[in-house]
Design a protein around this motif. Structure first.
Motif, mmCIF file in Angstrom:
data_model
loop_
_atom_site.group_PDB
_atom_site.id
_atom_site.type_symbol
_atom_site.label_atom_id
_atom_site.label_comp_id
_atom_site.label_asym_id
_atom_site.label_seq_id
_atom_site.Cartn_x
_atom_site.Cartn_y
_atom_site.Cartn_z
ATOM 1 N N ASP A 51 0.854 -1.188 0.000
ATOM 2 C CA ASP A 51 0.000 0.000 0.000
ATOM 3 C C ASP A 51 0.886 1.232 0.000
ATOM 4 O OD1 ASP A 51 -2.270 1.546 0.042
ATOM 5 O OD2 ASP A 51 -2.877 1.010 2.081
ATOM 6 N N SER A 52 0.342 2.364 -0.427
ATOM 7 C CA SER A 52 1.085 3.627 -0.367
ATOM 8 C C SER A 52 0.121 4.763 -0.060
ATOM 9 C CB SER A 52 1.813 3.903 -1.690
ATOM 10 O OG SER A 52 0.895 4.080 -2.751
ATOM 11 N N ARG A 53 0.650 5.809 0.563
ATOM 12 C CA ARG A 53 -0.147 6.974 0.918
ATOM 13 C C ARG A 53 0.681 8.238 0.738
ATOM 14 N NH1 ARG A 53 -2.461 4.519 6.672
ATOM 15 N NH2 ARG A 53 -3.915 3.006 5.741
ATOM 16 N N GLN A 54 -0.019 9.353 0.548
ATOM 17 C CA GLN A 54 0.626 10.656 0.429
ATOM 18 C C GLN A 54 -0.051 11.655 1.347
ATOM 19 O OE1 GLN A 54 1.720 12.167 -3.465
ATOM 20 N NE2 GLN A 54 1.210 10.211 -4.419
ATOM 21 N N SER A 55 0.719 12.646 1.782
ATOM 22 C CA SER A 55 0.186 13.692 2.636
ATOM 23 C C SER A 55 0.902 14.995 2.303
ATOM 24 C CB SER A 55 0.411 13.334 4.108
ATOM 25 O OG SER A 55 0.166 14.442 4.949
ATOM 26 N N GLU A 56 0.214 16.122 2.502
ATOM 27 C CA GLU A 56 0.842 17.428 2.336
ATOM 28 C C GLU A 56 1.477 17.921 3.635
ATOM 29 O OE1 GLU A 56 -1.982 20.118 0.670
ATOM 30 O OE2 GLU A 56 -1.969 19.132 -1.306
ATOM 31 N N ALA A 57 1.550 17.055 4.636
ATOM 32 C CA ALA A 57 2.122 17.424 5.936
ATOM 33 C C ALA A 57 3.637 17.288 5.924
ATOM 34 C CB ALA A 57 1.515 16.573 7.044
ATOM 35 N N GLY A 58 4.290 18.062 5.022
ATOM 36 C CA GLY A 58 5.742 18.139 5.067
ATOM 37 C C GLY A 58 6.185 18.781 6.368
ATOM 38 N N VAL A 59 7.489 18.752 6.642
ATOM 39 C CA VAL A 59 7.959 19.225 7.948
ATOM 40 C C VAL A 59 7.722 20.723 8.142
ATOM 41 C CG1 VAL A 59 9.651 17.382 8.208
ATOM 42 C CG2 VAL A 59 10.329 19.528 7.115
ATOM 43 N N THR A 60 7.500 21.463 7.060
ATOM 44 C CA THR A 60 7.159 22.890 7.196
ATOM 45 C C THR A 60 5.655 23.123 7.127
ATOM 46 O OG1 THR A 60 7.369 23.297 4.807
ATOM 47 C CG2 THR A 60 9.357 23.554 6.146
ATOM 48 N N ARG A 61 4.869 22.065 7.064
ATOM 49 C CA ARG A 61 3.412 22.189 6.939
ATOM 50 C C ARG A 61 2.694 21.271 7.929
ATOM 51 N NH1 ARG A 61 2.368 21.886 0.364
ATOM 52 N NH2 ARG A 61 3.438 23.823 -0.214
ATOM 53 N N LEU A 62 3.146 21.255 9.151
ATOM 54 C CA LEU A 62 2.545 20.368 10.144
ATOM 55 C C LEU A 62 1.249 20.933 10.718
ATOM 56 C CD1 LEU A 62 5.737 19.160 12.060
ATOM 57 C CD2 LEU A 62 4.534 18.051 10.177
ATOM 58 N N ASN A 63 1.015 22.227 10.536
ATOM 59 C CA ASN A 63 -0.235 22.869 10.981
ATOM 60 C C ASN A 63 -0.550 22.585 12.443
ATOM 61 O OD1 ASN A 63 -0.802 24.001 8.409
ATOM 62 N ND2 ASN A 63 -1.636 22.045 7.705
ATOM 63 N N GLY A 64 0.469 22.717 13.282
ATOM 64 C CA GLY A 64 0.275 22.573 14.712
ATOM 65 C C GLY A 64 0.349 21.155 15.227
ATOM 66 N N LYS A 65 0.375 20.172 14.351
ATOM 67 C CA LYS A 65 0.496 18.778 14.786
ATOM 68 C C LYS A 65 1.956 18.444 15.084
ATOM 69 C CE LYS A 65 -3.382 16.364 12.576
ATOM 70 N NZ LYS A 65 -3.740 15.214 11.703
ATOM 71 N N SER A 66 2.145 17.504 15.973
ATOM 72 C CA SER A 66 3.491 17.001 16.215
ATOM 73 C C SER A 66 3.861 16.023 15.109
ATOM 74 C CB SER A 66 3.557 16.285 17.562
ATOM 75 O OG SER A 66 2.814 15.077 17.517
ATOM 76 N N PRO A 67 5.164 15.868 14.815
ATOM 77 C CA PRO A 67 5.556 14.862 13.826
ATOM 78 C C PRO A 67 5.057 13.462 14.187
ATOM 79 C CG PRO A 67 7.394 16.315 14.303
ATOM 80 C CD PRO A 67 6.312 16.657 15.289
ATOM 81 N N GLU A 68 5.048 13.142 15.474
ATOM 82 C CA GLU A 68 4.578 11.822 15.887
ATOM 83 C C GLU A 68 3.101 11.627 15.541
ATOM 84 O OE1 GLU A 68 4.773 8.828 19.762
ATOM 85 O OE2 GLU A 68 5.580 10.872 19.897
ATOM 86 N N ALA A 69 2.296 12.698 15.703
ATOM 87 C CA ALA A 69 0.871 12.606 15.372
ATOM 88 C C ALA A 69 0.676 12.457 13.864
ATOM 89 C CB ALA A 69 0.136 13.838 15.878
ATOM 90 N N VAL A 70 1.473 13.166 13.073
ATOM 91 C CA VAL A 70 1.384 13.051 11.615
ATOM 92 C C VAL A 70 1.755 11.641 11.184
ATOM 93 C CG1 VAL A 70 2.387 13.824 9.425
ATOM 94 C CG2 VAL A 70 1.776 15.501 11.178
ATOM 95 N N LEU A 71 2.821 11.098 11.774
ATOM 96 C CA LEU A 71 3.215 9.726 11.443
ATOM 97 C C LEU A 71 2.099 8.750 11.787
ATOM 98 C CD1 LEU A 71 5.391 7.678 10.549
ATOM 99 C CD2 LEU A 71 6.134 7.591 12.945
ATOM 100 N N ALA A 72 1.477 8.934 12.928
ATOM 101 C CA ALA A 72 0.387 8.046 13.326
ATOM 102 C C ALA A 72 -0.771 8.121 12.333
ATOM 103 C CB ALA A 72 -0.097 8.407 14.736
ATOM 104 N N ASP A 73 -1.071 9.325 11.856
ATOM 105 C CA ASP A 73 -2.161 9.488 10.893
ATOM 106 C C ASP A 73 -1.856 8.788 9.579
ATOM 107 O OD1 ASP A 73 -3.654 10.968 12.659
ATOM 108 O OD2 ASP A 73 -3.140 12.919 11.795
ATOM 109 N N VAL A 74 -0.643 9.014 9.075
ATOM 110 C CA VAL A 74 -0.323 8.511 7.731
ATOM 111 C C VAL A 74 -0.098 7.001 7.730
ATOM 112 C CG1 VAL A 74 2.217 8.704 7.667
ATOM 113 C CG2 VAL A 74 0.875 9.242 5.622
ATOM 114 N N THR A 75 0.195 6.430 8.892
ATOM 115 C CA THR A 75 0.395 4.980 8.958
ATOM 116 C C THR A 75 -0.749 4.282 9.696
ATOM 117 O OG1 THR A 75 1.698 5.159 11.010
ATOM 118 C CG2 THR A 75 2.905 5.235 8.910
#
Length: 292
Positions: A27-51
Motif C-alpha cells: 500500500d502507499s499513501r501521500q500527505s501534504e504534511a511536510g515538515v514545514t506544513r505540520l499545521n500545529g500537529k506534532s511529527p509523531e501525530a502526523v506519522l500516526a495518521d499517515v500509517t
C-alpha cells in the motif's frame, strides 16, 4: 523478526509512505504534511495518521529527507564524504521506538561546502539499478555526485530548479507574463544559449528584454529560461569531466527529458533512472535490513 516495514520520504512540503512486505509494496499513501506544513500537529501525530492501520510494535519505520534536518523531527547527523554506501544504513538515528531516520551526506572543504538529505537514499538505489561514476540528480537543487562502487566521493549542488522558480515568479524576468505554455523550440533555443555561453549572469536580463522587444513569445519565457539555466549548468559541470565517465541521470520523466537533451548536445550518453524507483530501492535496502 518481521519482514514487514514502512518506508517514508518526508520532505519540506510533502510526505510519501509505502508499506512493504519484503520487496512487495502492499500500500502507499501521500500527505501534504511536510515538515514545514505540520499545521500545529506534532511529527509523531502526523506519522500516526499517515500509517493508521499499518503499524504494530514489530513493524519498523525508516524515514529519509528533511524530517532529519534542523527543521524536522530530530536531527540525523550528516555523514561526511567520502562516505561508504554501507555506512548510510549503519548510522540511522532513532526517533521513537522502532522509528528511524536515515542520515544525510555532507562535504566540508575550503573549495566545497555541501549537504544533501533524501538524495543519499536515491543513490543507494541507483548504485544497484544503474551504477555509474557520476550521478546527476535534477530537482529544486540538482546534485552532481561523484562515486564508485563502494563510496560517495564528492558532490556539488546547483540551484537550477529554485533559480528558475525565483526568476519566473519573483523577479523582473517574469513580471507581468501570461500563463506559460510548453514549447520545445523555446527550450532548445535557451539550451543552445546556455551551452554556448554558460556565464549566466549577463544573460538573465536579456530574457526580460527579449520578451519585452517581441523576439521571445511572452508565453514561452518559462521554457526558454529552463533551457538557458540547464544549458549553463550542464556546460559548467561537464567542462572538466573525463570522457570515459559513466553518467546516470536520476529524475522524474519531465526533468529527464530536459537534461537528456542537454547531455546529448554536449555529446554525452547517459543512463536514465526514475527518481522514485531509485528512492524506493534504496530505502527498501535499509528498511529490510532493519526489519531482519
Amino acid at each position: 523478526m518481521t519482514s514487514r516495514y514502512i518506508a517514508i520520504d518526508w520532505g519540506s512540503t510533502n510526505l510519501r509512505a509505502w508499506r512493504y512486505q519484503d520487496d512487495e509494496c502492499l500500500d502507499s499513501r501521500q500527505s501534504e504534511a511536510g515538515v514545514t506544513r505540520l499545521n500545529g500537529k506534532s511529527p509523531e501525530a502526523v506519522l500516526a495518521d499517515v500509517t493508521d492501520g499499518w503499524r504494530d510494535e514489530a513493524t519498523p519505520v525508516v524515514m529519509a529527507g528533511m524530517v532529519g534536518s534542523n527543521a524536522g523531527w530530530k536531527i540525523a547527523p550528516y555523514l561526511p564524504c567520502p562516505a561508504r554506501f554501507s555506512a548510510i544504513g549503519e548510522r540511522l538515528t532513532p526517533v521513537i521506538d522502532n522509528v528511524w531516520i536515515i542520515p544525510g551526506l555532507s562535504v566540508s572543504r575550503d573549495d566545497n561546502h555541501n549537504v544533501m538529505r533524501g538524495e543519499e537514499t536515491q543513490l543507494l538505489g541507483a548504485r544497484d539499478l544503474a551504477p555509474a561514476s557520476l550521478y546527476v540528480m535534477p530537482g529544486t537543487h540538482c546534485k552532481w555526485v561523484q562515486a564508485d562502487s563502494q563510496q560517495i566521493v564528492d558532490f556539488r549542488t546547483v540551484m537550477t530548479g529554485e533559480l528558475h522558480h525565483i526568476l519566473l515568479k519573483h523577479s523582473l524576468v517574469g513580471a507581468g507574463l501570461p500563463e506559460q505554455i510548453d514549447s520545445s523550440a523555446a527550450f532548445d533555443a535557451g539550451l543552445s544559449r546556455g551551452l554556448n555561453a554558460p556565464a549566466l549572469l549577463p544573460q538573465l536580463f536579456e530574457v526580460r528584454a527579449s520578451h519585452v522587444l517581441g523576439s521571445l513569445p511572452r508565453e514561452q519565457v518559462s521554457d526558454f529560461l529552463s533551457g538557458l539555466l540547464i544549458g549553463s549548468e550542464v556546460a559548467t559541470m561537464t567542462a572538466d569531466l573525463a570522457a570515459q565517465q559513466v553518467i546516470t541521470l536520476v529524475a522524474n520523466a519531465s526533468l529527464t527529458r530536459r537534461y537528456r537533451r542537454a547531455f546529448a548536445a554536449v555529446g554525452r550518453d547517459v543512463q536514465e533512472l526514475d527518481g522514485d524507483q531509485a528512492f524506493q530501492a534504496g530505502i527498501r535496502s535499509i528498511a529490510h535490513a532493519v526489519a531482519n
